[in-house]
Design a protein around this motif. Structure first.
Motif, PDB file in Angstrom:
ATOM      1  N   GLN A  66       0.824  -1.170  -0.152  1.00  0.00           N
ATOM      2  CA  GLN A  66       0.032  -0.198  -0.038  1.00  0.00           C
ATOM      3  C   GLN A  66       0.814   1.307   0.141  1.00  0.00           C
ATOM      4  N   ASP A  67       0.462   2.201  -0.965  1.00  0.00           N
ATOM      5  CA  ASP A  67       1.197   3.417  -1.040  1.00  0.00           C
ATOM      6  C   ASP A  67       0.249   4.368   0.185  1.00  0.00           C
ATOM      7  N   SER A  69       1.067   7.350   1.096  1.00  0.00           N
ATOM      8  CA  SER A  69       1.539   8.884   1.273  1.00  0.00           C
ATOM      9  C   SER A  69       0.521   9.853   1.348  1.00  0.00           C
TER      10      SER A  69
END
Length: 90
Positions: A66-67, A69
């Motif tokens: 999972q990103d 950010s």
């Protein structure tokens, strides 16, 4: 996250996310500044709880694909907004 976390960590994150929203709404309805601030503080605490749960999930490699950010940026922005609502002018 693994399926066995469906009713554990995932549920806790969902409850904390709902708590952020509901405490902001409840605080906005209060006439007293001290009461408003208290609800905003609770909302900010729930936001910190979400951040801590995501840190733990990340350390356990539950979020390896999972990103996060964008989510992290939004949480920081929300924290700053709530802090300004609690302590205007600081």
């Amino acid at each position: 996250m693994p399926p066995d976390e469906r009713f554990g960590m995932i549920s806790q994150i969902r409850r904390a996310a709902l708590s952020v929203h509901l405490n902001i709404a409840e605080g906005a309805s209060r006439k007293s500044e001290s009461e408003r601030k208290r609800f905003y503080e609770i909302a900010r605490g729930s936001l910190i709880e979400i951040d801590a749960a995501l840190d733990i999930a990340n350390e356990l490699d539950y979020l390896k694909d999972q990103d996060l950010s964008r989510l992290e940026e939004n949480m920081v922005r929300c924290f700053k907004i709530l802090s300004a609502m609690i302590n205007p002018g600081h």
